[in-house]
Write a protein that holds these residues in place. Structure first.
Motif, mmCIF file in Angstrom:
data_model
loop_
_atom_site.group_PDB
_atom_site.id
_atom_site.type_symbol
_atom_site.label_atom_id
_atom_site.label_comp_id
_atom_site.label_asym_id
_atom_site.label_seq_id
_atom_site.Cartn_x
_atom_site.Cartn_y
_atom_site.Cartn_z
ATOM 1 N N PRO A 18 -39.599 8.196 -58.526
ATOM 2 C CA PRO A 18 -39.836 8.503 -57.323
ATOM 3 C C PRO A 18 -39.915 7.469 -56.206
ATOM 4 O O PRO A 18 -39.995 7.876 -55.043
ATOM 5 N N LEU A 49 -50.856 12.061 -56.142
ATOM 6 C CA LEU A 49 -49.808 12.945 -56.724
ATOM 7 C C LEU A 49 -50.360 13.879 -57.559
ATOM 8 O O LEU A 49 -50.913 13.786 -58.432
ATOM 9 N N ILE A 52 -45.541 17.852 -59.681
ATOM 10 C CA ILE A 52 -44.206 17.708 -59.547
ATOM 11 C C ILE A 52 -43.254 18.970 -59.919
ATOM 12 O O ILE A 52 -43.599 19.401 -61.281
ATOM 13 N N VAL A 63 -45.590 12.095 -65.288
ATOM 14 C CA VAL A 63 -44.566 11.756 -64.072
ATOM 15 C C VAL A 63 -43.228 11.372 -64.947
ATOM 16 O O VAL A 63 -42.161 11.718 -64.593
ATOM 17 N N CYS A 78 -42.979 17.638 -54.605
ATOM 18 C CA CYS A 78 -43.898 16.981 -54.939
ATOM 19 C C CYS A 78 -45.209 17.633 -54.145
ATOM 20 O O CYS A 78 -45.185 17.771 -52.694
ATOM 21 N N ILE A 80 -48.752 16.684 -52.834
ATOM 22 C CA ILE A 80 -49.617 15.327 -52.673
ATOM 23 C C ILE A 80 -50.828 15.842 -52.010
ATOM 24 O O ILE A 80 -50.999 16.875 -51.332
#
Length: 185
Positions: A18, A49, A52, A63, A78, A80
């Motif tokens: 990322p 985070l 995803i 991740v 994503c 967040i």
């Protein structure tokens, strides 16, 4: 073994990420710092985070697992939390490892490979030299096949490299233990 090392370096080079360093605090994934400012990564240091592509995240390893099969340049959604507000961002994946890391892996694995080959060529009939040779070559293979892009072409290369890495990771300590038992002779 040399061919496996070369394929492994390419495999590491293709790993996508990322563009931020992540840290985990009490099952919360925090963006520690942006690693690729030039790529225009929309994540900021301090962002939390959460998910995803809709997959909830609890650990940094989650991740990596989700991104292992993706290519550099792919986009992911994503979720967040920034300043207490939940947001959805589209992140374009960038190379996970920098050039310096790749050069260090290439240098260190090349050094292990060369020293192992040199020792064996200097003492071809010596069992301790052979054990050191296999341990050193195994270390080079282990370093150069570390977890990288899971699905580079051809189809099973990523799986095969992970099996080779796991085998080297399991057997190199055993080989070096065998070497220290042979060495005094």
């Amino acid at each position: 073994a040399l061919a496996i090392c070369c394929v492994g370096i390419v495999h590491i080079h293709q790993k996508a990420g990322p563009g931020v360093d992540l840290k985990e605090i009490s099952q919360t994934i925090i963006c520690a710092r942006v690693t690729d400012v030039s790529a225009g990564v929309p994540l900021h240091a301090g962002d939390r985070l959460l998910a995803i592509d809709g997959q909830q995240l609890d650990h940094v390893e989650d991740v990596e697992f989700l991104l292992d099969g993706m290519d550099i340049g792919d986009t992911v959604s994503c979720e967040i939390e920034r300043d207490g507000i939940r947001r959805f961002l589209t992140v374009t994946l960038v190379p996970f490892y920098g050039t310096a890391y790749l050069l260090i892996v290439l240098l260190v694995s090349g050094l292990f490979f060369s020293v192992g080959l040199f020792v064996y060529l200097k003492r071809p009939g010596d069992r301790a030299a052979a054990a050191y040779h296999f341990g050193s070559i195994g270390t080079a293979v282990m370093l150069s096949t570390t977890w990288g892009h899971f699905s580079p072409p051809p189809a099973c290369a990523g799986i095969l490299l992970r099996i080779i890495f796991s085998g080297a990771y399991a057997f190199v300590p055993v080989i070096f233990f065998h070497f220290i038992r042979l060495f005094p002779r």
